[in-house]
Design a protein around this motif. Structure first.
Motif, short mmCIF file in Angstrom:
data_model
loop_
_atom_site.label_atom_id
_atom_site.label_comp_id
_atom_site.label_asym_id
_atom_site.label_seq_id
_atom_site.Cartn_x
_atom_site.Cartn_y
_atom_site.Cartn_z
N LYS A 150 0.82 -1.21 0.00
CA LYS A 150 0.00 0.00 0.00
C LYS A 150 0.86 1.27 0.00
O LYS A 150 0.42 2.33 -0.45
CB LYS A 150 -0.94 0.00 1.21
N VAL A 151 2.10 1.17 0.51
CA VAL A 151 3.00 2.33 0.57
C VAL A 151 3.72 2.54 -0.77
O VAL A 151 3.81 3.66 -1.27
CB VAL A 151 4.03 2.18 1.70
N VAL A 152 4.25 1.45 -1.36
CA VAL A 152 5.12 1.61 -2.55
C VAL A 152 4.69 0.81 -3.77
O VAL A 152 5.31 0.93 -4.82
CB VAL A 152 6.59 1.27 -2.21
N GLY A 153 3.67 -0.02 -3.65
CA GLY A 153 3.21 -0.77 -4.81
C GLY A 153 3.85 -2.14 -4.94
O GLY A 153 4.90 -2.42 -4.36
N GLU A 154 3.22 -2.99 -5.71
CA GLU A 154 3.61 -4.40 -5.80
C GLU A 154 4.96 -4.63 -6.47
O GLU A 154 5.56 -5.71 -6.31
CB GLU A 154 2.54 -5.18 -6.59
N ASP A 155 5.47 -3.66 -7.21
CA ASP A 155 6.74 -3.83 -7.91
C ASP A 155 7.95 -3.59 -7.00
O ASP A 155 9.09 -3.80 -7.44
CB ASP A 155 6.84 -2.88 -9.10
N HIS A 156 7.72 -3.16 -5.77
CA HIS A 156 8.84 -2.76 -4.92
C HIS A 156 8.83 -3.42 -3.55
O HIS A 156 9.50 -2.95 -2.63
CB HIS A 156 8.83 -1.23 -4.77
N VAL A 157 8.10 -4.52 -3.42
CA VAL A 157 8.03 -5.23 -2.15
C VAL A 157 8.48 -6.67 -2.36
O VAL A 157 8.14 -7.32 -3.36
CB VAL A 157 6.59 -5.22 -1.59
N GLY A 158 9.28 -7.17 -1.42
CA GLY A 158 9.74 -8.54 -1.45
C GLY A 158 9.68 -9.14 -0.06
O GLY A 158 9.01 -8.61 0.84
N PHE A 159 10.42 -10.22 0.13
CA PHE A 159 10.37 -10.96 1.37
C PHE A 159 11.77 -11.39 1.75
O PHE A 159 12.47 -12.04 0.96
CB PHE A 159 9.45 -12.17 1.19
N GLY A 160 12.24 -10.96 2.95
CA GLY A 160 13.56 -11.36 3.42
C GLY A 160 13.45 -11.85 4.85
O GLY A 160 13.49 -11.06 5.80
N SER A 161 13.29 -13.15 5.04
CA SER A 161 12.91 -13.69 6.35
C SER A 161 13.91 -13.38 7.45
O SER A 161 13.53 -13.12 8.59
CB SER A 161 12.72 -15.21 6.25
#
Length: 286
Positions: free
Chosen positions: A194-205
């Motif tokens: 919601k802050v930056v859009g789906e193209d800029h979010v990932g997952f780093g456990s």
């Protein structure tokens, strides 16, 4: 120096021959994709501090030659490049740090800000000519007291470079306690989208399953008060034991299921579950 590097390189190659077909050490996006197609585990090298470079940028080039493709600007403390997340005030990137970012851009190494103070993240984003990452951190909008989180301003700065913000899975940076569920993690991912859009979010456990908590906290940057600041009480270790539905690496399936339940499309889930980071790797490393 070159001779010793060549010797180390040969040792690495011998190890990789033994692991051939099972684990592949990758230094390019093409090698990552080839490993995936072959059903192998792909490994890339990174480091969580730039201290090893010292005053000599030749060391950065040597590390690149050995296969290093991502460097985290700081760890918990301030260093020559900038301020780490455990410092008392939000200092930014130094002049040396600006040179470091430029040198990494020139070499084709990913600039990472996973443990940086928000202002250091913002300054690094301004200095970088290429997409960068904040590989693993929480959201200060959800866990404001946890220093292992980033502000919306910092996250937006990473996205502005074309980069990716990775949501950490450490429970204390997900919902402020030692325990969390996959649903909690999915809600954090959704908040970042919601802050930056789906193209800029990932997952780093940030899951570390092979080391004991005592081994990690023995490092000089993990004093008792700092461990307490991120709720590392020792009651739950490894962090994966604090998850309901993500107790081991098989939990990635549950994370995917959670994103499906949240209403995300298959295309968007592929981006979050690695596609966005792969895109950055392609654009920066090649």
């Amino acid at each position: 120096m070159k001779h010793s590097c060549e010797t180390l390189h040969m040792c690495v190659q011998r190890v990789m021959k033994v692991l051939a077909g099972k684990v592949r050490f990758c230094t390019s996006a093409a090698e990552l994709e080839a490993a995936y197609s072959a059903g192998a585990v792909a490994l890339t090298a990174d480091v969580q501090n730039s201290n090893f470079i010292g005053p000599d940028f030749d060391r950065l080039e040597t590390a690149y030659w050995l296969g290093l493709r991502r460097v985290q600007v700081t760890y918990n403390d301030a260093n020559a490049a900038g301020h780490g997340c455990m410092e008392d005030f939000d200092g930014g990137l130094t002049k040396w740090g600006q040179r470091l970012v430029g040198a990494m851009n020139d070499l084709g190494m990913i600039v990472d800000t996973g443990h940086c103070k928000p202002q250091t993240v913002i300054d690094a984003a301004k200095a970088s000519r290429k997409p960068m990452t904040c590989s693993h951190a929480g959201l200060s909008s959800i866990c404001p007291a946890n220093p292992r989180t980033q502000t919306d301003e910092a996250i937006k700065a990473v996205a502005k470079t074309g980069g990716v913000f990775g949501l950490v899975a450490a429970p204390s940076a997900v919902n402020n306690t030692d325990w969390c569920t996959v649903a909690d993690l999915v809600n954090n991912i959704d908040a970042a989208v919601k802050v930056v859009g789906e193209d800029h979010v990932g997952f780093g456990s940030d899951f570390v399953m092979s080391a004991s908590l005592e081994e990690i906290l023995r490092a000089p940057e993990w004093s008792a008060d700092r461990a307490a600041a991120v709720n590392t009480s020792g009651a739950v270790w490894p962090f994966s034991d604090g998850h309901s539905g993500f107790e081991n690496n098989g939990g990635y399936r549950n994370l995917t299921r959670g994103l499906v339940a949240k209403g995300y499309s298959d295309e968007t889930i592929r981006k979050i579950m690695g596609g966005n980071f792969l895109r950055v790797f392609k654009e920066v490393v090649g």
